[in-house]
Design a protein around this motif. Structure first.
Motif, short mmCIF file in Angstrom:
data_model
loop_
_atom_site.label_atom_id
_atom_site.label_comp_id
_atom_site.label_asym_id
_atom_site.label_seq_id
_atom_site.Cartn_x
_atom_site.Cartn_y
_atom_site.Cartn_z
N SER A 1 0.83 -1.20 0.00
CA SER A 1 0.00 0.00 0.00
C SER A 1 0.87 1.25 0.00
CB SER A 1 -0.92 0.00 1.23
OG SER A 1 -0.14 0.04 2.42
N LEU A 2 0.25 2.39 -0.30
CA LEU A 2 0.99 3.64 -0.31
C LEU A 2 1.57 3.97 1.06
CD1 LEU A 2 -1.19 5.98 -2.59
CD2 LEU A 2 1.06 5.01 -3.09
N PHE A 3 0.82 3.65 2.10
CA PHE A 3 1.33 3.91 3.45
C PHE A 3 2.58 3.07 3.72
CE2 PHE A 3 1.52 2.87 7.98
CZ PHE A 3 1.58 4.15 8.52
N SER A 4 2.56 1.81 3.30
CA SER A 4 3.72 0.94 3.51
C SER A 4 4.91 1.44 2.68
CB SER A 4 3.39 -0.50 3.12
OG SER A 4 2.35 -1.00 3.94
N GLN A 5 4.63 1.91 1.46
CA GLN A 5 5.70 2.45 0.63
C GLN A 5 6.31 3.70 1.27
OE1 GLN A 5 4.70 2.87 -3.58
NE2 GLN A 5 3.10 1.32 -3.34
N TYR A 6 5.44 4.55 1.81
CA TYR A 6 5.94 5.77 2.45
C TYR A 6 6.75 5.42 3.71
CZ TYR A 6 5.92 10.06 5.18
OH TYR A 6 6.31 11.15 5.94
N TRP A 7 6.29 4.46 4.48
CA TRP A 7 7.02 4.05 5.68
C TRP A 7 8.38 3.46 5.31
CZ3 TRP A 7 6.83 5.17 10.55
CH2 TRP A 7 7.48 4.37 11.48
N HIS A 8 8.41 2.71 4.23
CA HIS A 8 9.68 2.16 3.74
C HIS A 8 10.61 3.29 3.30
CE1 HIS A 8 12.36 -0.64 1.65
NE2 HIS A 8 12.33 0.18 0.60
N TYR A 9 10.06 4.31 2.67
CA TYR A 9 10.85 5.46 2.21
C TYR A 9 11.42 6.23 3.40
CZ TYR A 9 11.75 10.11 0.27
OH TYR A 9 12.32 11.31 -0.07
N VAL A 10 10.62 6.45 4.43
CA VAL A 10 11.09 7.19 5.61
C VAL A 10 12.17 6.40 6.33
CG1 VAL A 10 10.40 8.08 7.87
CG2 VAL A 10 8.95 8.48 5.88
N ASN A 11 12.01 5.09 6.46
CA ASN A 11 13.04 4.27 7.09
C ASN A 11 14.37 4.36 6.34
OD1 ASN A 11 11.48 3.34 9.22
ND2 ASN A 11 10.66 1.61 8.03
N ASN A 12 14.30 4.37 5.01
CA ASN A 12 15.52 4.51 4.22
C ASN A 12 16.16 5.88 4.43
OD1 ASN A 12 15.45 1.95 3.10
ND2 ASN A 12 14.25 2.61 1.33
N LEU A 13 15.34 6.91 4.58
CA LEU A 13 15.89 8.24 4.82
C LEU A 13 16.68 8.29 6.13
CD1 LEU A 13 12.99 10.68 3.78
CD2 LEU A 13 15.13 10.25 2.56
N PHE A 14 16.09 7.74 7.18
CA PHE A 14 16.77 7.78 8.48
C PHE A 14 17.98 6.85 8.53
CE2 PHE A 14 12.68 9.54 9.95
CZ PHE A 14 13.15 10.60 10.70
N SER A 15 17.98 5.81 7.73
CA SER A 15 19.12 4.90 7.71
C SER A 15 20.22 5.37 6.76
CB SER A 15 18.66 3.50 7.29
OG SER A 15 18.12 3.52 5.97
N GLY A 16 19.98 6.47 6.05
CA GLY A 16 21.00 7.00 5.14
C GLY A 16 20.99 6.36 3.76
N ASN A 17 20.02 5.51 3.50
CA ASN A 17 19.91 4.87 2.19
C ASN A 17 19.00 5.70 1.30
OD1 ASN A 17 19.93 3.09 0.05
ND2 ASN A 17 18.48 1.66 0.99
N TRP A 18 19.57 6.71 0.67
CA TRP A 18 18.80 7.62 -0.17
C TRP A 18 18.80 7.21 -1.64
CZ3 TRP A 18 19.97 13.31 1.71
CH2 TRP A 18 19.65 13.40 3.06
N GLY A 19 19.39 6.10 -1.95
CA GLY A 19 19.46 5.65 -3.32
C GLY A 19 20.78 6.00 -3.96
N LEU A 20 20.89 5.68 -5.25
CA LEU A 20 22.09 5.94 -6.02
C LEU A 20 21.81 6.95 -7.12
CD1 LEU A 20 23.43 2.28 -6.47
CD2 LEU A 20 24.12 3.95 -4.76
N SER A 21 22.82 7.74 -7.42
CA SER A 21 22.71 8.69 -8.51
C SER A 21 22.85 7.97 -9.85
CB SER A 21 23.78 9.78 -8.38
OG SER A 21 23.81 10.61 -9.51
N PHE A 22 21.98 8.28 -10.80
CA PHE A 22 22.08 7.65 -12.12
C PHE A 22 23.36 8.05 -12.83
CE2 PHE A 22 17.17 7.46 -12.60
CZ PHE A 22 17.14 6.49 -11.62
N SER A 23 23.78 9.32 -12.67
CA SER A 23 24.92 9.82 -13.44
C SER A 23 26.26 9.35 -12.90
CB SER A 23 24.89 11.35 -13.46
OG SER A 23 24.88 11.87 -12.14
N SER A 24 26.42 9.37 -11.57
CA SER A 24 27.71 9.01 -10.98
C SER A 24 27.74 7.61 -10.40
CB SER A 24 28.07 10.01 -9.87
OG SER A 24 27.14 9.93 -8.81
N GLY A 25 26.58 7.05 -10.07
CA GLY A 25 26.54 5.74 -9.45
C GLY A 25 26.91 5.73 -7.99
N LEU A 26 27.10 6.91 -7.38
CA LEU A 26 27.49 7.02 -5.98
C LEU A 26 26.26 7.16 -5.10
CD1 LEU A 26 30.52 9.48 -6.32
CD2 LEU A 26 30.59 7.00 -6.06
#
Length: 343
Positions: free
Chosen positions: A61-86
Motif C-alpha cells: 500500500s501507499l502507506f507501507s511504501q511511504y514508511w519504507h521510504y522514511v526508514n531509508n531516509l533515516f538509515s541513510g539509504n537515499w538511493g544511487l545517482s544515475f549519473s555518478s553511481g554514488l
C-alpha cells in the motif's frame, strides 16, 4: 520558554512530515513508471522487475511504501545517482556543505559591508551621504544575482584576469574531504604547498561570494540604518545628551548596543536568502554545490537525485528558519506572543 520550544518543535516535525510526503510523491509525479524513475532500469526482465518492486515495496500500500521510504531516509539509504553511481547521501552532504560554505562567507561579507555603512547612514540621517548610500542600496538590491555574477566574470576574470572563471579550487590540488568547507579542509590537511592551495581556494571563492553578498549587503544596510535612526531619536539617548555626554560617548555607550539588539535576529534570517541565491550563482561559476547538482540532475533526468536534493535543501532551510525564530523568541521577550510573554 517551554511553550515556545514545544510549539516550534511540533511545527518543525509537522512541516518535515509534509515535505517528506511530497518528496515521496515525486516518484509518482515524474513522467513514466515510478519504479523506473527510482532505479533507472528501463529494459528489465519480469523477474528483475519483480525483485526491484519487492525491494522498493511497490506492491504494498501507499502507506507501507511511504514508511519504507522514511526508514531509508533515516538509515541513510537515499538511493544511487544515475549519473555518478554514488550514494546520494554522500553526494548531497558534500554538495550541501559547499553551498552552506558559500552562503556563510557571503553572509560575513554582507555584515562587513552592510553594518558599517548602515551605521554611517543612520548617523548622517537626511544628509548627502545618507541619500547616496540609500540610492546605492536601491541599485544594488535591484541587480539580479545572476547578472551580477556574469558581469563579475566578464570584468574581473576575462578582462582583468584577477580571479578564476569557475570551480572551487585548481585541479593541481587534491584536498581530502573533512568538514566540507574547503578553506578549513585545506588547513586541516597535510597536502604539500598548503599556503598556495589556500590562496588558490580563496581566489576561487571571492567572485561567487561577493556576487551573492551584493543584494544581502543592501538589506543589511537598510535594516541597520532604520534601527540606528530609531535608537538615536529615542528618549534615553536624548537623556544621555542632557547629562553632558559627547556624541561619541552616547554612540559608543548606548547607540551601538541598542541598535544591534533588534537587528541581529533579522540579519541572521538572511542566511536562507543567501542560500537560495547561492544555488543560482553555483551554476554560473560551476561551484559544486547543491544548486548546481540539482540543475545537472534535471538535465540528466536523475530522478532520485532530484528528489533527495530538493528534500535536503527544503529541510535545511526549514530547520534553520524555525530554529532561528525559536531562539529569537526565547532571548528577545519583545518578539513573544502575549500568552508567552506572561507565562
Amino acid at each position: 520558554m517551554l511553550r515556545i520550544m514545544l510549539r516550534h518543535i511540533s511545527l518543525l516535525i509537522l512541516t518535515l512530515f509534509i515535505l517528506s510526503f511530497f518528496s515521496f510523491s515525486l516518484a509518482y509525479l515524474f513522467p513514466g513508471d515510478p519504479l523506473v524513475n527510482l532505479t533507472g532500469i528501463r529494459d528489465s526482465s519480469e523477474q528483475t522487475y519483480a525483485l526491484l518492486a519487492q525491494q522498493y515495496a511497490m506492491n504494498d500500500s501507499l502507506f507501507s511504501q511511504y514508511w519504507h521510504y522514511v526508514n531509508n531516509l533515516f538509515s541513510g539509504n537515499w538511493g544511487l545517482s544515475f549519473s555518478s553511481g554514488l550514494p546520494l547521501a554522500e553526494e548531497i552532504s558534500r554538495s550541501l556543505a559547499a553551498s552552506v560554505e558559500l552562503s556563510a562567507y557571503a553572509l560575513i561579507i554582507s555584515f562587513v559591508i552592510g553594518l558599517p555603512l548602515g551605521f554611517l547612514s543612520g548617523l548622517r540621517h537626511h544628509k548627502f551621504i545618507d541619500y547616496s548610500l540609500l540610492s546605492a542600496s536601491v541599485i544594488g538590491y535591484s541587480i539580479p544575482v545572476f547578472w551580477a555574477a556574469l558581469i563579475a566574470i566578464l570584468l574581473f576574470s576575462v578582462q582583468l584576469g584577477w580571479f578564476p572563471l569557475s570551480g572551487r579550487i585548481s585541479l593541481l590540488y587534491d584536498i581530502p574531504y573533512d568538514t566540507g568547507f574547503i578553506l578549513i579542509d585545506i588547513l586541516l590537511s597535510d597536502v604539500p604547498d598548503k599556503e598556495f592551495a589556500f590562496q588558490d581556494a580563496l581566489r576561487h571563492l571571492v567572485l561567487p561570494s561577493v556576487s551573492i553578498a551584493i543584494v544581502t549587503s543592501t538589506i543589511v544596510l537598510r535594516i541597520t540604518r532604520r534601527s540606528v535612526v530609531e535608537v538615536m531619536n529615542s528618549e534615553y539617548i536624548q537623556a544621555a545628551y542632557a547629562r553632558g555626554l559627547s556624541p561619541r560617548q552616547v554612540f559608543v555607550r548606548h547607540g551601538i548596543k541598542n541598535a544591534l539588539i533588534p537587528i541581529l535576529p533579522l540579519l541572521v534570517m538572511q542566511f536562507t536568502t543567501l542560500l537560495t541565491n547561492a544555488m543560482i550563482v553555483e551554476t554560473i561559476f560551476s561551484w559544486p554545490g547543491i544548486g548546481n547538482g540539482l540543475i545537472q540532475a534535471i538535465y540528466q533526468r536523475d530522478f532520485p537525485a532530484i528528489r533527495a536534493g530538493m528534500l535536503a535543501v527544503s529541510a535545511l532551510v526549514l530547520t534553520f528558519t524555525i530554529t532561528s525564530d525559536m531562539v529569537i523568541q526565547i532571548f528577545d521577550p519583545a518578539r513573544r506572543r502575549p500568552e508567552d510573554a506572561t507565562s
